[in-house]
Design an enzyme around this catalytic site. Sequence first.
Site, short mmCIF file in Angstrom:
data_model
loop_
_atom_site.label_atom_id
_atom_site.label_comp_id
_atom_site.label_asym_id
_atom_site.label_seq_id
_atom_site.Cartn_x
_atom_site.Cartn_y
_atom_site.Cartn_z
N GLU A 63 5.79 -3.87 10.27
CA GLU A 63 6.13 -3.29 8.96
C GLU A 63 7.04 -4.26 8.21
O GLU A 63 8.07 -4.68 8.75
CB GLU A 63 6.81 -1.93 9.15
CG GLU A 63 7.47 -1.35 7.91
CD GLU A 63 6.50 -1.12 6.76
OE1 GLU A 63 6.73 -1.71 5.69
OE2 GLU A 63 5.52 -0.37 6.95
N ASP A 113 -2.43 0.61 7.77
CA ASP A 113 -2.00 1.70 6.89
C ASP A 113 -1.28 1.07 5.70
O ASP A 113 -0.05 1.05 5.64
CB ASP A 113 -1.09 2.66 7.65
CG ASP A 113 -0.62 3.82 6.80
OD1 ASP A 113 -1.22 4.05 5.72
OD2 ASP A 113 0.35 4.49 7.19
N ASP A 116 -2.22 0.21 -1.96
CA ASP A 116 -3.36 -0.34 -2.71
C ASP A 116 -3.27 -1.86 -2.80
O ASP A 116 -2.19 -2.44 -2.64
CB ASP A 116 -3.39 0.27 -4.12
CG ASP A 116 -3.69 1.76 -4.09
OD1 ASP A 116 -4.41 2.18 -3.16
OD2 ASP A 116 -3.21 2.49 -4.97
#
Length: 248
Positions: A63, A113, A116
């Site tokens: 992340e 995940d 856009d």
Amino acid sequence: MVLDGVIQSTERDEFSYQEMIVNLPLCALDKPAKRVLVVGGGDGGVLRELCRHSNLEKVDIAEIDEGVIKASKEFLPHMAKGFLDPRVCVHIGDGLQYVKDAPEDHYDVIIVDSSDPVGPAAVLFEKPFYESMHRALRPGGIICTQGESIWLHLDIIKEVTSMCRGIFQGGAVSYAYTTIPTYPSGQIGFVLCTKARDEEPLQPNEPRQPAPPMDLSSGPLRYYTSDLHRAAFVLPAFAAQVLSEAAE
């Protein structure tokens, strides 16, 4: 949770997205997954659903924004509970680089995940990233990425699935979807690609593993079922026609 003015998740309906992006690939495998990589997913919802699967030995998550993780732990603890599982290993940094540096043929499943394809997330929809995922995936493994909406982004979906067919040669490329009222048009999809193996290509539209049992801390699944797994790949005629053109 809102990032850059765009709603990413709500307590009302996040489960429909999280359960599908996890269980579509994991339940389609020919044997239970042991190693999974998540790119993005800092709210922890994907981790929560992954940790229902007792067969998993290790879950890596890459992340880029540590602030997302901290915010979710503070304000969305029912999603962030996945970070508490000892099988989860958190890597703060660029997901593209993490996948590029991953061992070859290492992961059973890679889940992306992402937001856009604008700004920093744009690279997660481009060919070099998919090539790196293909290399890091074991033969017969599956990637599942956030794949946009057939109502709003059919041109992007067609472009991505066409690109994936050139990368995952000898495997299979499919698009599936879920319903989620919070997102624009009430629908969001997933691009699933399987890596070639010695046998015939693994088709992701067929569940081969049972849905995970009820988790005492998270409760029962609220959206995913084996029947819904199969149905998620059945597209409206207009979308099926456009995506069939990408396969030619």
